[in-house]
Structure formats: C-alpha cells, structure tokens
Design a protein around this motif. Structure first.
Motif, PDB file in Angstrom:
ATOM      1  N   PRO B 205      36.883  27.724  29.453  1.00 43.19           N
ATOM      2  CA  PRO B 205      37.038  28.074  28.035  1.00 43.19           C
ATOM      3  C   PRO B 205      36.042  29.143  27.573  1.00 43.19           C
ATOM      4  O   PRO B 205      36.402  30.030  26.802  1.00 43.19           O
ATOM      5  N   MET B 206      34.805  29.089  28.086  1.00 42.77           N
ATOM      6  CA  MET B 206      33.833  30.084  27.648  1.00 42.77           C
ATOM      7  C   MET B 206      34.134  31.469  28.212  1.00 42.77           C
ATOM      8  O   MET B 206      33.678  32.472  27.687  1.00 42.77           O
ATOM      9  N   SER B 207      34.885  31.503  29.303  1.00 44.77           N
ATOM     10  CA  SER B 207      35.176  32.787  29.939  1.00 44.77           C
ATOM     11  C   SER B 207      36.456  33.422  29.426  1.00 44.77           C
ATOM     12  O   SER B 207      36.949  34.374  30.023  1.00 44.77           O
ATOM     13  N   ARG B 208      36.989  32.893  28.375  1.00 44.37           N
ATOM     14  CA  ARG B 208      38.252  33.400  27.888  1.00 44.37           C
ATOM     15  C   ARG B 208      38.311  34.932  27.764  1.00 44.37           C
ATOM     16  O   ARG B 208      39.256  35.552  28.227  1.00 44.37           O
ATOM     17  N   PRO B 209      37.281  35.565  27.164  1.00 42.57           N
ATOM     18  CA  PRO B 209      37.370  37.023  27.043  1.00 42.57           C
ATOM     19  C   PRO B 209      37.494  37.740  28.385  1.00 42.57           C
ATOM     20  O   PRO B 209      38.299  38.661  28.518  1.00 42.57           O
ATOM     21  N   VAL B 210      36.713  37.297  29.365  1.00 44.76           N
ATOM     22  CA  VAL B 210      36.764  38.022  30.631  1.00 44.76           C
ATOM     23  C   VAL B 210      38.065  37.718  31.370  1.00 44.76           C
ATOM     24  O   VAL B 210      38.615  38.580  32.068  1.00 44.76           O
ATOM     25  N   LEU B 211      38.598  36.501  31.156  1.00 47.33           N
ATOM     26  CA  LEU B 211      39.887  36.206  31.773  1.00 47.33           C
ATOM     27  C   LEU B 211      40.973  37.082  31.162  1.00 47.33           C
ATOM     28  O   LEU B 211      41.857  37.589  31.855  1.00 47.33           O
ATOM     29  N   GLY B 212      40.886  37.283  29.838  1.00 49.06           N
ATOM     30  CA  GLY B 212      41.832  38.176  29.172  1.00 49.06           C
ATOM     31  C   GLY B 212      41.690  39.602  29.677  1.00 49.06           C
ATOM     32  O   GLY B 212      42.686  40.288  29.926  1.00 49.06           O
ATOM     33  N   THR B 213      40.448  40.031  29.825  1.00 47.11           N
ATOM     34  CA  THR B 213      40.210  41.377  30.344  1.00 47.11           C
ATOM     35  C   THR B 213      40.803  41.527  31.728  1.00 47.11           C
ATOM     36  O   THR B 213      41.481  42.511  32.035  1.00 47.11           O
ATOM     37  N   MET B 214      40.551  40.508  32.564  1.00 46.93           N
ATOM     38  CA  MET B 214      41.076  40.574  33.916  1.00 46.93           C
ATOM     39  C   MET B 214      42.602  40.633  33.890  1.00 46.93           C
ATOM     40  O   MET B 214      43.211  41.423  34.609  1.00 46.93           O
ATOM     41  N   ALA B 215      43.203  39.817  33.035  1.00 51.18           N
ATOM     42  CA  ALA B 215      44.655  39.811  32.969  1.00 51.18           C
ATOM     43  C   ALA B 215      45.171  41.191  32.581  1.00 51.18           C
ATOM     44  O   ALA B 215      46.107  41.708  33.195  1.00 51.18           O
ATOM     45  N   ALA B 216      44.526  41.821  31.584  1.00 52.25           N
ATOM     46  CA  ALA B 216      44.997  43.135  31.133  1.00 52.25           C
ATOM     47  C   ALA B 216      44.800  44.195  32.211  1.00 52.25           C
ATOM     48  O   ALA B 216      45.715  44.978  32.512  1.00 52.25           O
ATOM     49  N   LEU B 217      43.620  44.225  32.810  1.00 51.57           N
ATOM     50  CA  LEU B 217      43.357  45.249  33.827  1.00 51.57           C
ATOM     51  C   LEU B 217      44.198  45.010  35.071  1.00 51.57           C
ATOM     52  O   LEU B 217      44.700  45.953  35.685  1.00 51.57           O
ATOM     53  N   SER B 218      44.357  43.746  35.413  1.00 52.06           N
ATOM     54  CA  SER B 218      45.151  43.443  36.590  1.00 52.06           C
ATOM     55  C   SER B 218      46.618  43.767  36.333  1.00 52.06           C
ATOM     56  O   SER B 218      47.329  44.237  37.227  1.00 52.06           O
ATOM     57  N   PHE B 219      47.044  43.544  35.098  1.00 53.06           N
ATOM     58  CA  PHE B 219      48.405  43.955  34.747  1.00 53.06           C
ATOM     59  C   PHE B 219      48.560  45.460  34.931  1.00 53.06           C
ATOM     60  O   PHE B 219      49.525  45.927  35.530  1.00 53.06           O
ATOM     61  N   ALA B 220      47.573  46.205  34.413  1.00 51.21           N
ATOM     62  CA  ALA B 220      47.647  47.661  34.538  1.00 51.21           C
ATOM     63  C   ALA B 220      47.787  48.069  35.995  1.00 51.21           C
ATOM     64  O   ALA B 220      48.533  48.986  36.333  1.00 51.21           O
ATOM     65  N   GLU B 221      47.081  47.356  36.860  1.00 55.83           N
ATOM     66  CA  GLU B 221      47.133  47.708  38.285  1.00 55.83           C
ATOM     67  C   GLU B 221      48.455  47.280  38.915  1.00 55.83           C
ATOM     68  O   GLU B 221      49.073  48.050  39.646  1.00 55.83           O
ATOM     69  N   SER B 222      48.879  46.049  38.637  1.00 51.25           N
ATOM     70  CA  SER B 222      50.090  45.548  39.287  1.00 51.25           C
ATOM     71  C   SER B 222      51.343  46.227  38.762  1.00 51.25           C
ATOM     72  O   SER B 222      52.329  46.364  39.477  1.00 51.25           O
ATOM     73  N   TRP B 223      51.298  46.644  37.526  1.00 54.54           N
ATOM     74  CA  TRP B 223      52.454  47.292  36.917  1.00 54.54           C
ATOM     75  C   TRP B 223      52.563  48.732  37.415  1.00 54.54           C
ATOM     76  O   TRP B 223      53.554  49.395  37.200  1.00 54.54           O
ATOM     77  N   ASN B 224      51.518  49.209  38.051  1.00 57.48           N
ATOM     78  CA  ASN B 224      51.443  50.613  38.451  1.00 57.48           C
ATOM     79  C   ASN B 224      51.143  50.740  39.938  1.00 57.48           C
ATOM     80  O   ASN B 224      50.429  51.637  40.356  1.00 57.48           O
ATOM     81  N   LEU B 225      51.675  49.820  40.747  1.00 60.70           N
ATOM     82  CA  LEU B 225      51.437  49.900  42.188  1.00 60.70           C
ATOM     83  C   LEU B 225      52.086  51.152  42.760  1.00 60.70           C
ATOM     84  O   LEU B 225      53.265  51.383  42.543  1.00 60.70           O
ATOM     85  N   VAL B 226      51.335  51.950  43.479  1.00 56.34           N
ATOM     86  CA  VAL B 226      51.925  53.130  44.108  1.00 56.34           C
ATOM     87  C   VAL B 226      51.611  53.168  45.605  1.00 56.34           C
ATOM     88  O   VAL B 226      52.511  53.172  46.445  1.00 56.34           O
ATOM     89  N   GLU B 227      50.329  53.153  45.919  1.00 56.04           N
ATOM     90  CA  GLU B 227      49.932  53.330  47.320  1.00 56.04           C
ATOM     91  C   GLU B 227      50.435  52.169  48.186  1.00 56.04           C
ATOM     92  O   GLU B 227      50.936  52.399  49.290  1.00 56.04           O
ATOM     93  N   GLN B 228      50.312  50.932  47.678  1.00 52.46           N
ATOM     94  CA  GLN B 228      50.664  49.779  48.492  1.00 52.46           C
ATOM     95  C   GLN B 228      52.132  49.784  48.915  1.00 52.46           C
ATOM     96  O   GLN B 228      52.415  49.687  50.109  1.00 52.46           O
ATOM     97  N   PRO B 229      53.081  49.888  47.964  1.00 51.82           N
ATOM     98  CA  PRO B 229      54.482  49.887  48.395  1.00 51.82           C
ATOM     99  C   PRO B 229      54.808  51.040  49.346  1.00 51.82           C
ATOM    100  O   PRO B 229      55.548  50.848  50.311  1.00 51.82           O
ATOM    101  N   LEU B 230      54.212  52.196  49.091  1.00 57.34           N
ATOM    102  CA  LEU B 230      54.496  53.333  49.966  1.00 57.34           C
ATOM    103  C   LEU B 230      54.053  53.049  51.388  1.00 57.34           C
ATOM    104  O   LEU B 230      54.648  53.546  52.338  1.00 57.34           O
ATOM    105  N   THR B 231      52.989  52.267  51.545  1.00 58.42           N
ATOM    106  CA  THR B 231      52.474  52.006  52.887  1.00 58.42           C
ATOM    107  C   THR B 231      53.021  50.716  53.482  1.00 58.42           C
ATOM    108  O   THR B 231      53.267  50.650  54.673  1.00 58.42           O
ATOM    109  N   TYR B 232      53.175  49.689  52.655  1.00 60.91           N
ATOM    110  CA  TYR B 232      53.539  48.379  53.207  1.00 60.91           C
ATOM    111  C   TYR B 232      55.048  48.174  53.283  1.00 60.91           C
ATOM    112  O   TYR B 232      55.503  47.259  53.952  1.00 60.91           O
ATOM    113  N   LEU B 233      55.807  48.952  52.549  1.00 59.89           N
ATOM    114  CA  LEU B 233      57.260  48.721  52.507  1.00 59.89           C
ATOM    115  C   LEU B 233      58.013  49.938  53.027  1.00 59.89           C
ATOM    116  O   LEU B 233      59.056  50.306  52.494  1.00 59.89           O
TER     117      LEU B 233
END
Lengths: 284, 289
Positions: B205-233
């Motif tokens: 509960p005390m880490s809520r802000p950083v969990l939110g930050t992680m969710a947002a930044l991780s969303f930005a990364e996962s929603w914008n995957l480029v290098e991984q699919p090009l190499t792994y798929l």
C-alpha cells in the motif's frame, strides 16, 4: 529489516527469471563467441572478434550508435534539467506544460512515423519554414541529414519523462536554502552547481540512466522510416545485429554483443566513478 | 500573501509563455495525428500523396481541418478492414501479460532486496544495476540464447517472458522501498507481523505511487515493442504486435492509417491520465547502491 531465510520466497520468481534470461546466458554465451559455428564447432579463440572488428558494417553501426547516444543522452539530460528548473521556478507549477510533456513518451513510435514523414518532407512544414526564412531546403529523410530528425524524435519522445523526474526532485528542495544565497546575489549558474545539483544528485543520476538506456533505442524511428537498410549515417548497431539474427549467425551476434557490452560498461564505469566521487565529496 | 503570489506570477510571464509554447510543440504531432483521423480516406490519401515531390517550388499544403469531417477511417479500421485491429489485439494481449507478470514478480523481488538483511544483498542489487545499464543490443542476446534453448522463439512467450524481470523496474521499485522508514516495519514486527503480512499490508500500500509509475512506464514499453518482435518472431509475423506491424501496414497508404494511429495512441492517453499523479510521486531515488 527482516533477517530470515524466508526472503528466498520473495526473491525467487524475479531472480529466477533474471538468471534464466539475462545473467545466466550472458555469462554462458561467451562460449559461442569463441567457437567457429560449423558442424564441428571448433574452438577458434578470438577469431570471431577479429573478423567482427574488421567488418565495415559492424564498425559503421557501432560508431553511429555510439555517436547518436553520446549526442542524444547528454542533450536530453541538459534540456530536461533546464526545462524542469524553469517549470519549478513558477509557482504553482505550469500545470498545462506539465501535463503535456509526458504524453510523447507513451505514444508508440510506429504510430507517430506518419506525422514525422509529413513534418520532415521535402515540401513539408519544416522546409516551408526554412524557405520562408530564406534558407536552403533540406532533404531530411533521405540523406546524411537524417540524423537531425532522428535526434529530434528522440528528444521529443523522452523529454517529458526526464523533466518529470527532475521536477519531482526539485520539488523536494526547500526554498529556504536559496534565500541566503539570493541575498548574497550569486548567479544562477553558481546556485545550480553548488545548491541544486548536489541536493538532487540521485535523481540527476536516474535521469542520466534513463537517457542512456533510451538513447540506445535510437533505432525504431530509423527502422520505420527507412527499413532494415537505411542511409549510412543512421545505420545503427541494432540494424547490423538484426541482419545477423536473420542469418542465424550466433557467433557474430554474441561477439558483437560482448564487444558492445565492454564499451558500454567502460563508459558507464567512468560515469559511475565520477558520480560516486561527487557524492562522497558532498557527504564529507 | 495574495499580492506576493500575484507579483510572482506577473514576473514569470515570459517563462510561462515559452513553456506553454514548448508544451504545444510537444503535443502538436499527437494532436495533428488525431485531427487527420477525421479526414475521409480519399482526402487523406490524396494529401499524403503530395509527399516526396522534389521540385523547386512545390510544397505540401498545410492542412489541419478536413473538408468534411468523416468517421469513415474509423469505420473501416473497426468494421470492414480489420487488419489493424487484429494486431491491436496482439498488442493488448502482450501488454496485459507483461504487466500482470511484472506485478507478480518485481515488487516481491524489490521487497526482498530492500526490507531484508542477508549476505550478498547489495551485491545482488548491484548486479541488477549492471544489467540495467547494459544496452538492449547486449541483453537481447542472452535472452535469445535461452529462448532458443527452450524452443520458445517464434511463440508469444518469447515476447513476454524476458520482459517480466525488467531490471530497470526492479531498480525503481527497490529505490522506492528503501525510502520506506525502517521504524514502520519495526513497529509491525513488534506487533508480530511476519514478512508476508508486512509486504501485503504495509509495503505494497505504501508503494502505490511507484507501482503506478511502473505500470505507466511498463505500459509505454510493452505498447511500443519493436526490437523484440523483430528478433524473436522472425518467422511468425502474424504474432507481431501492432507496434511493429503498423509500420508495415502504412507503407501502402490505404487512407485509414491515421485512424489506426489514433486508436493506437488512445490507450496511452487513458494510462497517462490515470497514473499522472503517481508518476510525480513515484520516481523517488533513495540512494544509488
């Protein structure tokens, strides 16, 4: 602080994945770079590395990636610090500016490419502006000039996040610290170097890491605009490695990765050392 | 007090103007993309067709407003021409999988590395920092070696699994948890709360802000995957997320690309609005080791 063996239950899933996908094969893969990759898989020592460092495409990609990130990351750091300082000087914060800046970080690169193609077109708005100012138009997307738009896209995307990190840190600096300094009438530069930066050093360092990590991803925009074989000036290491993967050339891929890792870690080591020294000086 | 605030505001007019200008410039590409989504497919195709003309004095027209506002692009993306939508769904699945996995693995890892004391803890944390600063071009290679050995290349798992232990987020979470005052945890210990209870009732509960930050930044990364699919798929382009497929779909401008782009950007807007406050609070760096 807990002192119990049960810590392993918390660590296990994350550590296992880190070991499996990063740390383990990072060490284990060194083997590949020392074999010749044929049916017999003979040990060839540093032959792969010698071939790699004699390959002009590798050198081109490496040089471009390093140059682009060594221009891009410090520029991003500096711009975001300046912008955050300007924003924090305003009370209350420029709320509109603050809410505008992060959005580019979330917008996917591939969705933005269309608009960049319009903006940087030979007959596009930017060149229209240049022409109106009486300057020569530039072929932004097809020549050696492509580095400029690529850096613009990089800054556009990452500026907001870095500004926010700086602002969160600046917000925690008590204004009273500046008061006596202002009475003494010191310059902005002096104030920044002797009060602000020392106080926000950890965040400044974090922004540096963020810029660093993201600067090595200057590949996406190039890829979407020019495909797998772009102009020489923006051919990045990622391009080179992707082409090796499609040829299943794991010997060269691993050699390239370890060569690059050595360079990146050496660079980072120097920066880490400097940062630690600065931190130690501050703590006496 | 009021007067001084007003004076302060008055003094900053040039700075404010400049910053608003920068903010507008930053938003402009996104705003224009959204506007172009309301052009009819024929109109936007004709407009995009005026690119790449290298004659001395022809320019592209500056267009922002459509002749007639049209929802045809959206209609075709969503109803008749579902190719973009198909890849969009891939993107949603990857992003959901990555975020869920990260939320299971990373807070626990960060908790173990911040609120426990054991031998080698700081060395482990430093190892994570080292992995974090390695460029993607380097860390991609070990992931490929493992994925190949497990026969997971060209499956969706290749995209999701390596992302789950993203070192940067482990670092970010740990930094935040290190800042949680030790007294709070000690007080809970005195009340005989065990590590698990402490984790679920206090640290999370005390880490809520950083969990939110992680969710947002991780969303930005996962929603914008480029290098991984090009190499792994490499041989399964049907599994590509939209972030890669979109680049290829737009090569032959069929006139619905901007609606696709707008729909692709839209979830980011929601994520951003939802986590905006967390991000200001959550990026807190306690100490650098």
């Amino acid at each position: 602080m807990f002192k119990t063996k049960r810590v392993i239950f918390f660590l296990f899933p994350g550590l296992a994945l880190l070991l499996l996908f990063y740390a383990g094969p990072l060490l284990g893969g060194i083997r590949y770079s020392l074999l010749d990759g044929t049916f017999e898989n003979r040990f060839v020592g540093l032959d792969n590395y010698r071939r790699l460092w004699g390959n002009p495409m590798f050198l081109q990609g490496l040089r471009n990636t390093l140059e682009l990130s060594l221009i891009g990351a410090p520029l991003l750091w500096l711009l975001s610090f300046l912008m955050a300082s300007a924003l924090s000087g305003i009370h209350p914060f420029g709320t509109f500016a603050r809410s505008a800046v992060l959005l580019p970080y979330l917008a996917p690169a591939s969705a933005m490419v269309l608009i960049w193609q319009v903006l940087f077109d030979y007959g596009g708005p930017l060149n229209r502006l240049l022409a109106a100012l009486g300057a020569e138009r530039i072929e932004w997307l097809s020549s050696g000039a492509m580095r400029a738009p690529i850096l613009v896209m990089f800054l556009w995307k990452n500026l907001g996040l870095c500004v926010l990190v700086f602002m969160a840190a600046l917000r925690s600096v008590s204004p009273s610290l500046y008061e006596s300094a202002e009475l003494d009438g010191i310059t902005w530069l002096r104030k920044t170097f002797s009060i602000t930066l020392p106080l926000i050093l950890p965040s400044a360092y974090l922004v540096f890491i963020l810029s660093w990590i993201n600067a090595f991803k200057i590949f996406r925009e190039v890829y979407f605009i020019s495909g797998a074989y772009p102009a020489e000036s923006v051919y990045t290491l990622q391009h080179y490695m992707n082409n090796l993967y499609s040829g299943l050339n794991y010997q060269m891929v691993t050699s390239a990765a370890y060569s690059f890792a050595a360079i990146a870690l050496a660079l980072f080591g120097v920066l880490f050392f400097l940062q630690q020294r600065a931190a130690n000086e501050l703590n006496g | 007090m009021q007067a001084s605030v007003r004076r302060l505001r008055g003094r900053h007019v040039p700075a404010r103007l400049l910053l608003s200008l920068i903010a507008v410039l930053l938003l402009l590409p996104i705003a224009v993309t959204l506007l172009y989504a309301f052009f009819s497919p024929e109109e936007i195709r004709a407009y995009m067709g005026t690119r790449n003309r290298y004659t001395a004095d022809s320019f592209m027209a500056l267009r922002l407003i459509p002749e007639t506002v049209s929802l045809m692009q959206f209609y075709r993306v969503l109803i008749t021409d579902r190719e973009i939508l198909r890849y969009f769904i891939n993107s949603v699945l990857y992003t959901a999988g990555i975020l869920a996995g990260q939320l299971l693995a990373l807070p626990a890892l960060a908790y173990g590395l911040s609120c426990f004391r054991f031998r080698g803890r700081d060395a482990l944390a430093f190892g994570i920092v080292l992995l974090m600063v390695l460029p993607f071009q380097v860390t991609m290679v070990p992931s490929v070696l493992t994925l190949r050995a497990l026969n997971l290349l060209n499956t969706p798992w290749a995209i999701v699994l390596p992302m789950l232990s993203a070192p940067f987020f482990a670092f970010l979470l740990r930094q935040y948890m290190l800042g949680i005052p030790a007294e709070i945890i000690e007080a809970a210990q005195i009340d005989s709360a065990g590590p698990l209870k402490c984790f679920l009732r206090i640290v999370i509960p005390m880490s809520r802000p950083v969990l939110g930050t992680m969710a947002a930044l991780s969303f930005a990364e996962s929603w914008n995957l480029v290098e991984q699919p090009l190499t792994y798929l490499t041989s399964r382009s049907d599994l590509y997320p939209l972030s890669v497929a979109f680049g290829q779909l737009t090569r032959n401008m069929s006139g619905i690309e901007f609606a696709g782009a707008a729909l692709f950007i839209l979830p980011s807007l929601f994520v951003y609005l939802f986590f905006q406050e967390d991000i200001m609070e959550g990026i807190r760096v306690a100490d650098l080791r």
